[in-house]
Design a protein around this motif. Structure first.
Motif, short mmCIF file in Angstrom:
data_model
loop_
_atom_site.label_atom_id
_atom_site.label_comp_id
_atom_site.label_asym_id
_atom_site.label_seq_id
_atom_site.Cartn_x
_atom_site.Cartn_y
_atom_site.Cartn_z
N UNK A 80 77.45 7.56 -106.83
CA UNK A 80 76.54 7.61 -105.68
C UNK A 80 75.15 7.84 -106.26
N UNK A 81 74.19 7.03 -105.78
CA UNK A 81 72.83 7.08 -106.33
C UNK A 81 71.81 7.31 -105.23
N UNK A 82 70.62 7.77 -105.64
CA UNK A 82 69.53 7.91 -104.68
C UNK A 82 68.63 6.68 -104.75
N UNK A 83 67.52 6.70 -104.04
CA UNK A 83 66.62 5.55 -103.97
C UNK A 83 66.01 5.20 -105.34
N UNK A 84 65.90 6.17 -106.23
CA UNK A 84 65.35 5.93 -107.57
C UNK A 84 66.43 5.54 -108.58
N UNK A 85 67.64 5.23 -108.11
CA UNK A 85 68.79 4.87 -108.95
C UNK A 85 69.29 6.02 -109.82
N UNK A 86 68.91 7.25 -109.47
CA UNK A 86 69.42 8.43 -110.17
C UNK A 86 70.84 8.68 -109.68
N UNK A 87 71.77 8.89 -110.62
CA UNK A 87 73.17 9.13 -110.26
C UNK A 87 73.32 10.57 -109.76
N UNK A 88 73.78 10.69 -108.53
CA UNK A 88 74.00 12.00 -107.90
C UNK A 88 75.44 12.47 -108.05
N UNK A 89 76.36 11.53 -108.18
CA UNK A 89 77.78 11.86 -108.24
C UNK A 89 78.51 10.80 -109.05
N UNK A 90 79.41 11.24 -109.92
CA UNK A 90 80.29 10.35 -110.68
C UNK A 90 81.72 10.84 -110.48
N UNK A 91 82.54 9.98 -109.92
CA UNK A 91 83.93 10.29 -109.56
C UNK A 91 84.72 10.86 -110.73
N UNK A 92 84.63 10.24 -111.89
CA UNK A 92 85.46 10.64 -113.04
C UNK A 92 85.10 12.01 -113.61
N UNK A 93 83.89 12.50 -113.32
CA UNK A 93 83.51 13.82 -113.84
C UNK A 93 84.17 14.97 -113.09
N UNK A 94 84.67 14.69 -111.87
CA UNK A 94 85.29 15.74 -111.08
C UNK A 94 86.80 15.56 -110.95
N UNK A 95 87.37 14.59 -111.67
CA UNK A 95 88.79 14.30 -111.56
C UNK A 95 89.45 14.45 -112.93
#
Length: 153
Positions: A80-95
């Protein structure tokens, strides 16, 4: 003696024709016969200011069944990214995924749907969602399919 020569010639010609016929039947697969890679779709809905419901769909576009080989128990990656293409969430990091090669069978034209509910920090402003899958079809090399979409309110 002539009779034996004639029968021998007929037998040889029959074997040659049979061999030619078998070679024609073993033509390589054409582009139409080729297995299409799995398709991936992703959509996301902003439930609250910091909660996103992500939906990932993996679809077999072929009419015949397809077996996919995954390098781990992970079927897709989600970001999931914001308007500046910064990654806010990565699925594999929490699984946590098993580190074993796994196979999954898809029936012809079957779609498998996965839902993930994500809680983000209150200060984040998600706008885009991205998903990709890493898999291998039969003996082909590992391939990645990617999909993106805007988050809906």
């Amino acid at each position: 003696m002539k009779w034996i020569i004639r029968i021998s010639c007929v037998c040889v010609l029959t074997l040659i024709l049979a061999g030619c016929n078998q070679q024609e039947q073993e033509k390589p697969a054409t582009q139409d016969d080729a297995v299409q890679p799995i398709e991936i779709k992703v959509s996301g809905k902003l439930l609250e200011s910091n909660t996103v419901l992500a939906v990932v769909e993996l679809k077999n576009p072929n009419e015949q069944a397809l077996t996919l080989t995954f390098p781990t128990s992970q079927r897709f990656e989600l970001k999931i990214k914001d308007a500046d293409q910064k990654v806010l969430y990565t699925f594999s990091q929490e699984q946590v995924f098993t580190q074993a090669i796994e196979q999954e069978r898809f029936k012809g034209l079957e779609t498998k749907r996965y839902e993930v509910k994500v809680e983000l920090p209150p200060s984040s402003h998600p706008t885009r969602i991205e998903a990709m899958t890493i898999r291998q079809v039969k003996d082909q090399s590992t391939s990645i399919t990617k999909a993106e979409s805007e988050l809906l309110n």
